[in-house]
Design a protein around this motif. Sequence first.
Motif, PDB file in Angstrom:
ATOM      1  N   LEU A   5       2.588   4.127  -3.363  1.00  0.00           N
ATOM      2  CA  LEU A   5       2.027   2.800  -3.144  1.00  0.00           C
ATOM      3  C   LEU A   5       3.107   1.729  -3.235  1.00  0.00           C
ATOM      4  O   LEU A   5       4.084   1.886  -3.972  1.00  0.00           O
ATOM      5  CB  LEU A   5       0.942   2.521  -4.183  1.00  0.00           C
ATOM      6  N   PRO A   6       2.955   0.629  -2.498  1.00  0.00           N
ATOM      7  CA  PRO A   6       3.919  -0.469  -2.608  1.00  0.00           C
ATOM      8  C   PRO A   6       3.999  -0.992  -4.040  1.00  0.00           C
ATOM      9  O   PRO A   6       3.011  -0.959  -4.779  1.00  0.00           O
ATOM     10  CB  PRO A   6       3.349  -1.531  -1.659  1.00  0.00           C
ATOM     11  N   MET A   7       5.173  -1.470  -4.418  1.00  0.00           N
ATOM     12  CA  MET A   7       5.368  -2.051  -5.747  1.00  0.00           C
ATOM     13  C   MET A   7       5.995  -3.424  -5.608  1.00  0.00           C
ATOM     14  O   MET A   7       6.686  -3.719  -4.625  1.00  0.00           O
ATOM     15  CB  MET A   7       6.271  -1.157  -6.606  1.00  0.00           C
ATOM     16  N   GLU A   8       5.769  -4.265  -6.603  1.00  0.00           N
ATOM     17  CA  GLU A   8       6.329  -5.606  -6.574  1.00  0.00           C
ATOM     18  C   GLU A   8       6.551  -6.109  -7.991  1.00  0.00           C
ATOM     19  O   GLU A   8       6.113  -5.492  -8.969  1.00  0.00           O
ATOM     20  CB  GLU A   8       5.389  -6.565  -5.828  1.00  0.00           C
ATOM     21  N   GLY A   9       7.239  -7.229  -8.090  1.00  0.00           N
ATOM     22  CA  GLY A   9       7.367  -7.936  -9.350  1.00  0.00           C
ATOM     23  C   GLY A   9       8.230  -7.244 -10.391  1.00  0.00           C
ATOM     24  O   GLY A   9       9.149  -6.482 -10.086  1.00  0.00           O
ATOM     25  N   GLU A  10       7.912  -7.530 -11.652  1.00  0.00           N
ATOM     26  CA  GLU A  10       8.725  -7.085 -12.770  1.00  0.00           C
ATOM     27  C   GLU A  10       8.822  -5.564 -12.864  1.00  0.00           C
ATOM     28  O   GLU A  10       9.884  -5.013 -13.181  1.00  0.00           O
ATOM     29  CB  GLU A  10       8.156  -7.647 -14.078  1.00  0.00           C
ATOM     30  N   ALA A  11       7.714  -4.880 -12.597  1.00  0.00           N
ATOM     31  CA  ALA A  11       7.732  -3.412 -12.683  1.00  0.00           C
ATOM     32  C   ALA A  11       8.714  -2.823 -11.681  1.00  0.00           C
ATOM     33  O   ALA A  11       9.483  -1.906 -12.006  1.00  0.00           O
ATOM     34  CB  ALA A  11       6.331  -2.857 -12.446  1.00  0.00           C
ATOM     35  N   LEU A  12       8.706  -3.350 -10.453  1.00  0.00           N
ATOM     36  CA  LEU A  12       9.637  -2.872  -9.437  1.00  0.00           C
ATOM     37  C   LEU A  12      11.076  -3.142  -9.862  1.00  0.00           C
ATOM     38  O   LEU A  12      11.931  -2.245  -9.795  1.00  0.00           O
ATOM     39  CB  LEU A  12       9.350  -3.557  -8.101  1.00  0.00           C
ATOM     40  N   THR A  13      11.354  -4.354 -10.290  1.00  0.00           N
ATOM     41  CA  THR A  13      12.720  -4.725 -10.671  1.00  0.00           C
ATOM     42  C   THR A  13      13.239  -3.841 -11.797  1.00  0.00           C
ATOM     43  O   THR A  13      14.347  -3.290 -11.730  1.00  0.00           O
ATOM     44  CB  THR A  13      12.771  -6.204 -11.106  1.00  0.00           C
ATOM     45  N   LYS A  14      12.435  -3.689 -12.836  1.00  0.00           N
ATOM     46  CA  LYS A  14      12.856  -2.913 -13.998  1.00  0.00           C
ATOM     47  C   LYS A  14      13.098  -1.452 -13.640  1.00  0.00           C
ATOM     48  O   LYS A  14      14.127  -0.869 -13.996  1.00  0.00           O
ATOM     49  CB  LYS A  14      11.795  -3.022 -15.090  1.00  0.00           C
ATOM     50  N   GLN A  15      12.166  -0.847 -12.921  1.00  0.00           N
ATOM     51  CA  GLN A  15      12.270   0.583 -12.635  1.00  0.00           C
ATOM     52  C   GLN A  15      13.338   0.895 -11.590  1.00  0.00           C
ATOM     53  O   GLN A  15      14.020   1.920 -11.676  1.00  0.00           O
ATOM     54  CB  GLN A  15      10.908   1.124 -12.198  1.00  0.00           C
ATOM     55  N   LEU A  16      13.502   0.018 -10.605  1.00  0.00           N
ATOM     56  CA  LEU A  16      14.541   0.245  -9.596  1.00  0.00           C
ATOM     57  C   LEU A  16      15.930   0.112 -10.221  1.00  0.00           C
ATOM     58  O   LEU A  16      16.830   0.902  -9.925  1.00  0.00           O
ATOM     59  CB  LEU A  16      14.373  -0.726  -8.431  1.00  0.00           C
TER      60      LEU A  16
END
Length: 275
Positions: A244-255
């Motif tokens: 699924l698409p991701m966005e925001g803080e969760a995306l930044t942190k995990q990437l």
Amino acid sequence: MDKHQEHLQDGWKMDHAEPDIIKEDLAIYQTLIANVCMIGTENTDDWVLVDTGIARYGERILAACEKRFGDRPPKAIILTHGHFDHVGSAKYLCKHWDVPVFVHPMEWDYVIGRRDYPVGDSTVGGGTIALFSPFFPSRGVNLARYAEKLPEDGSLPFLPDWKYIHTPGHTPGHISLFRKKDKALIAGDAFTTEKTESTLSVFTQAQHVHGPPAYYTPNWREAETSVKRLAELDPSVAITGHGLPMEGEALTKQLNELADNFRELAIPKHKRSIH
């Protein structure tokens, strides 16, 4: 199942081929195991399809696109790469719409029937899908009638606000698409938001940033460089080929975590010494 039942089932699939809206001009449609992406506002004449899912999904992709754009064909199809789950319905859709399909020059031989991809590597572990990956299609397709090479300057035909980034590793000519003004990223399989090796993860869609599908990634050094490059872009939203698409803080942190710890988080243990 008799022919009447098959017809009813196909009709149900067409009716339920709904695109998921990510942004005003970005939508996806999930084709069992992989995503296709539509770039363009609803009912516009100027839109582009990115990737084409697995084989025999052409009619369902067409139905999903028609719900968003009516009978307006896209200007083109762009492939992030040529693996079977991204190119499977390309020939059907190119023929139906009579549109070109664009690929990176280093992916060219794989989409005109000259070269085959490496067979899936069952030794990478991680789940049942990886175990059965040697049986997945690995032969290159022949789209010579429709295929065109992307310009080498990173520009994308019909998408003036977007650029492509060469993100090899998963395949030699893999690309990701990026729009600077809102930091929207279409990553293909450079990284994913589900553990693609695991059947449970794929069908429950447990969302988390992971590396590229390990069973189909032959060059881990390039794959790591590609992930680091995408992390540096600091995308606001990421649409990946799987998950699924991701966005925001969760995306930044995990990437960022993946980029900083790629060797431990993405590369199979027995491949790390080679890396």
